[in-house]
Structures are given as structure tokens and as C-alpha cells.
Design an enzyme around this catalytic site. Structure first.
Site, PDB file in Angstrom:
ATOM      1  N   GLN A 194      27.638  -0.761  88.424  1.00 46.47           N
ATOM      2  CA  GLN A 194      27.823   0.373  89.348  1.00 46.47           C
ATOM      3  C   GLN A 194      27.304   1.669  88.734  1.00 46.47           C
ATOM      4  O   GLN A 194      26.618   2.450  89.389  1.00 46.47           O
ATOM      5  CB  GLN A 194      29.308   0.544  89.680  1.00 46.47           C
ATOM      6  CG  GLN A 194      29.902  -0.588  90.480  1.00 46.47           C
ATOM      7  CD  GLN A 194      31.379  -0.333  90.763  1.00 46.47           C
ATOM      8  OE1 GLN A 194      31.768   0.788  91.051  1.00 46.47           O
ATOM      9  NE2 GLN A 194      32.197  -1.370  90.657  1.00 46.47           N
ATOM     10  N   ASP A 198      17.295   6.835  79.738  1.00 46.38           N
ATOM     11  CA  ASP A 198      16.581   7.253  78.523  1.00 46.38           C
ATOM     12  C   ASP A 198      15.695   8.445  78.857  1.00 46.38           C
ATOM     13  O   ASP A 198      15.015   8.440  79.889  1.00 46.38           O
ATOM     14  CB  ASP A 198      15.634   6.146  78.012  1.00 46.38           C
ATOM     15  CG  ASP A 198      16.373   4.897  77.573  1.00 46.38           C
ATOM     16  OD1 ASP A 198      17.610   4.957  77.441  1.00 46.38           O
ATOM     17  OD2 ASP A 198      15.709   3.861  77.360  1.00 46.38           O
ATOM     18  N   LYS A 236      31.703  -2.617  86.719  1.00 44.91           N
ATOM     19  CA  LYS A 236      31.566  -1.166  86.488  1.00 44.91           C
ATOM     20  C   LYS A 236      30.230  -0.781  85.812  1.00 44.91           C
ATOM     21  O   LYS A 236      29.553   0.150  86.283  1.00 44.91           O
ATOM     22  CB  LYS A 236      32.724  -0.639  85.640  1.00 44.91           C
ATOM     23  CG  LYS A 236      33.816   0.115  86.387  1.00 44.91           C
ATOM     24  CD  LYS A 236      33.361   1.319  87.150  1.00 44.91           C
ATOM     25  CE  LYS A 236      34.434   1.990  87.952  1.00 44.91           C
ATOM     26  NZ  LYS A 236      35.232   1.258  88.904  1.00 44.91           N
ATOM     27  N   GLY A 260      16.718  -9.315  78.874  1.00 49.62           N
ATOM     28  CA  GLY A 260      15.788 -10.313  79.396  1.00 49.62           C
ATOM     29  C   GLY A 260      15.039  -9.807  80.622  1.00 49.62           C
ATOM     30  O   GLY A 260      14.662 -10.583  81.499  1.00 49.62           O
ATOM     31  N   HIS A 270      -6.113 -16.349  65.891  1.00 56.09           N
ATOM     32  CA  HIS A 270      -4.712 -16.634  66.248  1.00 56.09           C
ATOM     33  C   HIS A 270      -4.674 -17.479  67.518  1.00 56.09           C
ATOM     34  O   HIS A 270      -4.588 -16.922  68.620  1.00 56.09           O
ATOM     35  CB  HIS A 270      -3.958 -15.327  66.505  1.00 56.09           C
ATOM     36  CG  HIS A 270      -3.722 -14.505  65.286  1.00 56.09           C
ATOM     37  ND1 HIS A 270      -2.602 -14.649  64.498  1.00 56.09           N
ATOM     38  CD2 HIS A 270      -4.461 -13.534  64.703  1.00 56.09           C
ATOM     39  CE1 HIS A 270      -2.653 -13.800  63.492  1.00 56.09           C
ATOM     40  NE2 HIS A 270      -3.783 -13.114  63.586  1.00 56.09           N
ATOM     41  N   GLU A 289      -2.381 -18.960  68.791  1.00 55.36           N
ATOM     42  CA  GLU A 289      -1.084 -18.860  69.492  1.00 55.36           C
ATOM     43  C   GLU A 289      -1.129 -17.917  70.695  1.00 55.36           C
ATOM     44  O   GLU A 289      -0.267 -17.990  71.565  1.00 55.36           O
ATOM     45  CB  GLU A 289       0.029 -18.426  68.526  1.00 55.36           C
ATOM     46  CG  GLU A 289      -0.051 -17.003  67.966  1.00 55.36           C
ATOM     47  CD  GLU A 289      -0.810 -16.903  66.645  1.00 55.36           C
ATOM     48  OE1 GLU A 289      -1.691 -17.760  66.400  1.00 55.36           O
ATOM     49  OE2 GLU A 289      -0.546 -15.968  65.876  1.00 55.36           O
ATOM     50  N   GLY A 320      -2.512 -17.358  56.887  1.00 50.36           N
ATOM     51  CA  GLY A 320      -2.225 -18.735  56.476  1.00 50.36           C
ATOM     52  C   GLY A 320      -3.493 -19.524  56.179  1.00 50.36           C
ATOM     53  O   GLY A 320      -3.488 -20.447  55.355  1.00 50.36           O
ATOM     54  N   CYS A 328      -4.566 -17.334  60.437  1.00 49.69           N
ATOM     55  CA  CYS A 328      -5.051 -16.050  59.912  1.00 49.69           C
ATOM     56  C   CYS A 328      -4.736 -15.937  58.420  1.00 49.69           C
ATOM     57  O   CYS A 328      -5.386 -16.593  57.617  1.00 49.69           O
ATOM     58  CB  CYS A 328      -4.474 -14.904  60.738  1.00 49.69           C
ATOM     59  SG  CYS A 328      -5.547 -13.457  60.683  1.00 49.69           S
TER      60      CYS A 328
HETATM   61  N1  GLN Z   1      -3.960  -9.549  56.079  1.00 49.77           N
HETATM   62  C1  GLN Z   1      -5.026 -10.401  56.489  1.00 49.77           C
HETATM   63  C2  GLN Z   1      -6.219  -9.608  56.983  1.00 49.77           C
HETATM   64  O1  GLN Z   1      -6.120  -8.453  57.270  1.00 49.77           O
HETATM   65  C3  GLN Z   1      -4.560 -11.380  57.546  1.00 49.77           C
HETATM   66  C4  GLN Z   1      -4.202 -10.725  58.847  1.00 49.77           C
HETATM   67  C5  GLN Z   1      -3.362 -11.603  59.733  1.00 49.77           C
HETATM   68  O2  GLN Z   1      -2.838 -12.613  59.310  1.00 49.77           O
HETATM   69  N2  GLN Z   1      -3.195 -11.231  60.994  1.00 49.77           N
HETATM   70  O3  GLN Z   1      -7.297 -10.138  57.119  1.00 49.77           O
END
Ligand code: GLN
Length: 529
Positions: A191, A147, A188, A15, A503, A505, A381, A379
Site C-alpha cells: 500500500q 529513490d 501495508k 526479482g 566468453h 557464456e 581461465g 578468458c
Molecule cells: N585479465 C585478462 C585480460 O584482460 C582476462 C580478462 C577476462 O577474463 N575477462 O585479458
């Protein structure tokens, strides 16, 4: 410029990103302008080609940068917009050093990790910080101390510590304090990881410990003694109910005060909007049940921004939410299972690439449309909702996207001519901010409350303009457009049926939910009432 550098020890997944974002939020609450840089020591130039299975969601920035999902946490916690320069990778650093070498810019010198790579890292950090106009720049070093890949980055921040005034840099180290079978808190691992940091010439000013229960006083003094930090600087970051409570927790633990003192900051201002948001989050009533029909359903991180957007919308609508991840392929194997979708108040189909699961998603969309269950398509969807409508309402049998069926008789989703024949994986996509004009009187215009919007994109295919008239004549409308590109599809008369090529979101924030998500959650509440 003040720099707060966050490193991690013991193991990954502690996190660190949320800790970094929470520190930033607390300083923003004090009235400072805060920005953040994520260092990802992998060789990839960016996260664009990485599988969400392995790395979680690819987050998209306004400038089209495809970056690590931690940048999404920064944007949400800091309520800001970052650019691709805020994600530094080994790939980006080496790419520019090598091209400088080819141009002869190193004047015949041997090009080495120290100083050439480390100088490039420092230059980039300082430039981004300055350009952002911030007072404070957080730098999260991805991976775990020790790393191999992160060595040049740690060396670069060590040099910065030498070069900057002492009061301008704070090192925060995030570690784990596990419990043994007797429920004793074990120090530990902490540390050891601090010892490893010191071998690299770095000394943490603050140690944030992830633990199940609050740290005992005796654990605090032990860490303080062995790791040579003040007791006040040993911060207990015990498991929180919700990540949005982490800023409050670390503030209560005194982290803010300690850091501000160290950095010579003394603001007494407070913006309490975050606290108020968390307060609202504690008072939610009732519950809506959302079914997300996707492909990477076994990994919540692959859809992190979608979960976050649902949460923001639910908090503002005052309702609890229950998200179920449904594997689209199960509807292809067991068609009878589609009826199980009746138990959801809303159905969401997220973005995605490739054919797998698409027929199952189309079945789920058909079920949502026919049963008037609120539907949000993002998108892919949205594209699939256009395909479903074309096939089952507009009579275009076997309509499809050329992404999945090159020979479909009705390519309702297709590449626009300018996108054909591009093979560089980094260059084929339409990425980042584009605007859309919204149709007067549409659902889109109502929920956004304006006629032109800006949203982020990540796609190759588009609704084929040649089929728009045909589809619209059957009742699905394209209410958001960017010239010949269809940005929004909706079906008027439904409780809520909304698909976006973009998108939304990626622009949702706590306290400022994305309009389509808010309207989706509200439609679910209304349908229940
Ligand atoms: N595969 C679809 C495209 O390339 C949708 C892409 C997506 O959902 N980000 O247009």
C-alpha cells in the site's frame, strides 16, 4: 509500439528483472516481437568499471556494451540480442544533454531536468524501441520507487503515459508481501509503495507481489481495494523452484491475459518451446559435480551467465548438476587441498582481472590436466591454462602474463603493441563480437559444427604470437584464431581440455546451450559412465 513499464517498491532484490523477462517471454510465446530496456539510475555511464562484488556480473553485449546483468536475463528469456542503447543510465543521459548544451543546441535556454533531461530519456526510449522493430517494449526502472536518482526516469515515463494512446502503455509494479510471525500476509508495504507511486502521478495497472506462499483471496481483495487495481490484476508471484518456472507461474495467475486485454492484443498463437524446456528440466537424471575455481566465489551473481550456461547445457544433456564455488587462494595457502579436486567431474576457471588467486588457479588447471579431469577455461581461465602448459610442459620456467609479472622471462600472455599506453578505462578492452576461424578436425570445429564462429569478448591481454610455435610443438594447439589473436586453446588427446579467449557464456540460451558448455557437460557424463 506498446510499452510495459515495470517499477519496484518496498525493497530491491525482489526479482523485478526476472518478472520483466518472464512477462516478455510470455508475450513472445504469443508470437509478438518483444524487446526490453533496463534503466539504471546510477551515475556511471555503464557497468564496465563496476565491481562484480557490488553489482554482480558485468554482462557483455554483441556491440561491446558492458551492462547490467538484467540484460543477460532479457537476452536469455527472450532469446534475442540487445545493444548498449538498451541500458539507460543517468550517466549516459546527462552526458548527452551536457554535450548538446555545449554545442548550443538548447538555443540559450536554461537547461533543466524537466523538460531537457526527461525529453532526452523519452527520446532514447522511443528511438531504441523503434529501431528494434519490436511490437512490445518492456522498460524496467531499476531501484525502488522513492529513490532520488530514479525521479527523472519516473517523471519521463509519466509524461509518456500522457502522450501515448492509453491502450499502448501498461504499468506493472512489483512489491513484497511479507508474512508476520503468525504467518499472516501483510499488505501495508505494498500500500505504501503504491501511494508513493501515486504521489509521482503514476498509477499501476498491475501489481505483482513477491511472497513466500500463494496470495490468499483476502490478501488479493485487500490489495485490490487499497491500491485501486482490479482483483484480476493482483498477481501472486510466490517463490518458485526455479526462475525458468516464473513465466509459467505468472501466466497461470492470469497476468498475460490481463496485460494483453489492457494493451488490446489478441493473438491466440502459442510457441511452447519454453514449456518443453521446463519440462525437460524436471526430468534430469544423475548428477555431475563441477568445481568453479574463482575469485568472487562468495557471490554467485558475479558469475551469473556461467551458472546459466551450465544449466542450459545440463538440461540439454539430461543431467542434474551441482556447482561448487572454490576460492583459488586456498590452494596457495594450503597446497595439499588441491587433491580435493578429485571429487569433481569437471573443473572450470572463469574470467577475471588482477593477480589475486592466479597461482591457485594455475595449480587447479595443472591438476585437471594431469588427472585428465574435463577442463573449461574462460578468458582468464584460458590464459592461465596457456601459462600452466608453458611452464610445466613446454619448459618455459616462470612463464606468465605481463598483467601479473612485468618482468617474466617468458611473457606468453601479453598486450599486443596496439593496446599498450592506453589509459582511458573505457577504451582499453577488446569488447563484444569478434569471429574466429576454427582449425579443421579440431575439438573446437567438432563441437561448434562449423568452421567460423562469432563470440563475445572482454579482455586486454592476448596469447603472445611469438610463443605459439613453441607451445604447439609440445601438444597444446590454438584451434581458433582471429588473425594473430589466439581465440581457443585445446589439448588433443585429453577427455576435454578447452579454453577460450572469448566468453561463450554470453550467447548461451535456454534450449540452445553454448557448444563448449554442452561438450564440457557431456564429457563429464562420459567420464562417469
Ligand atoms: N585479465 C585478462 C585480460 O584482460 C582476462 C580478462 C577476462 O577474463 N575477462 O585479458
Amino acid at each position: 509500439m506498446k510499452y510495459i513499464i515495470v517499477t519496484g517498491g518496498v525493497m530491491s532484490g525482489l526479482g523485478k528483472g526476472i518478472t520483466t523477462a518472464s512477462i516478455g517471454r510470455n508475450l513472445k510465446n504469443k508470437g509478438y516481437k518483444v524487446t526490453a530496456i533496463k534503466i539504471d539510475p546510477y551515475i556511471n555511464i555503464d557497468a564496465g568499471t563496476m565491481s562484480p562484488f557490488q553489482h554482480g556480473e558485468v554482462y557483455v553485449l554483441k556491440d561491446g556494451g558492458e551492462v547490467d546483468l538484467d540484460l543477460g536475463n532479457y537476452e536469455r528469456f527472450l532469446d534475442t540480442e540487445l545493444t548498449r542503447e538498451h541500458n539507460l543510465t543517468t550517466g549516459k543521459v546527462y552526458e548527452s544533454v551536457i554535450s548538446k548544451e555545449r554545442r548550443g543546441e538548447y538555443l540559450g535556454k536554461t537547461v533543466q531536468i524537466i523538460p531537457h533531461i526527461t525529453n532526452e530519456i523519452k527520446d532514447r526510449i522511443r528511438k531504441v524501441a523503434a529501431k528494434s522493430g519490436a511490437d512490445i517494449c518492456l522498460i524496467e526502472v531499476g531501484g525502488t520507487v522513492g529513490d532520488i536518482e530514479s525521479m527523472p526516469f519516473l517523471e519521463a515515463v509519466r509524461q509518456m503515459h500522457r502522450e501515448e494512446p492509453k491502450e499502448n502503455i501498461a504499468f506493472v509494479h512489483v512489491t513484497l508481501v511479507p508474512m508476520d510471525s503468525q504467518a499472516d500476509q501483510k499488505t501495508k508495504p505494498t500500500q505504501h509503495s503504491v501511494k508513493e507511486l501515486r504521489e509521482l502521478g503514476l498509477k499501476p495497472h498491475v501489481i505483482v507481489t513477491r511472497c513466500k506462499e500463494p496470495l490468499l483471496e483476502s490478501t488479493v481483495s485487500k490489495i485490490s481495494l487499497f491500491c485501486d487495481v482490479s482483483e484480476k490484476a493482483v498477481i501472486s508471484a510466490h517463490d518458485a523452484m526455479d526462475i525458468y518456472e516464473v513465466p509459467l507461474m505468472i501466466e497461470k495467475e492470469g497476468l498475460n491475459e490481463y496485460l494483453m486485454n489492457h494493451l488490446g492484443l489478441s493473438s491466440s498463437q502459442t510457441d511452447d518451446s519454453w514449456y518443453k524446456m521446463v519440462d525437460r528440466m524436471h526430468k534430469l537424471k544423475g548428477v555431475v559435480k563441477i568445481g568453479i575455481v574463482g575469485k568472487y566465489t562468495n557471490l554467485e551473481d558475479s558469475y551469473l551467465s556461467i551458472s546459466a550456461s551450465i544449466k542450459h547445457a545440463a538440461i540439454e544433456c539430461g543431467v542434474n548438476y551441482d556447482v561448487c564455488w572454490i576460492n583459488a587462494e586456498s590452494f596457495e595457502e594450503y597446497p595439499g587441498e588441491i587433491a580435493d579436486l578429485t571429487e569433481y567431474d569437471g573443473i572450470l576457471v572463469p574470467g577475471g582481472f588482477g593477480e589475486r588467486g592466479t597461482e591457485g588457479k594455475i595449480k587447479a588447471i595443472q591438476f585437471a590436466r594431469e588427472n585428465d579431469i574435463p577442463y573449461l577455461g574462460l578468458c582468464l581461465g584460458m590464459q592461465l591454462s596457456v601459462i600452466e602448459f608453458a611452464r610445466n610442459v613446454a619448459g618455459l620456467e616462470n612463464a606468465n602474463s605481463t598483467e601479473f609479472d612485468e618482468d617474466t622471462p617468458y611473457p606468453v600472455i601479453d598486450l599486443l603493441p596496439e593496446q599498450e599506453n592506453v589509459t582511458d578505462m573505457g577504451a582499453t578492452m577488446r569488447l563484444g563480437d569478434y569471429d574466429a576461424d576454427l582449425r579443421k578436425g579440431s575439438l573446437a570445429e567438432r563441437i561448434y559444427g562449423q568452421s567460423r564462429i562469432v563470440e563475445r569478448h572482454r579482455h586486454r591481454y592476448e596469447v603472445n604470437p611469438n610463443f605459439v610455435e613453441k607451445i604447439e610443438s609440445h601438444g597444446m594447439i590454438f584451434s581458433g584464431k582471429n588473425r594473430n589473436r589466439m581465440e581457443i586453446a585445446e589439448i588433443p588427446g585429453k577427455k576435454f581440455f578447452f579454453g577460450s579467449q572469448f566468453h561463450p557464456e554470453f550467447r548461451s540460451r535456454p534450449g540452445k546451450p553454448s557448444p563448449p558448455f554442452k561438450a564440457f557437460v557431456q564429457a563429464m557424463i562420459d567420464r562417469r559412465a
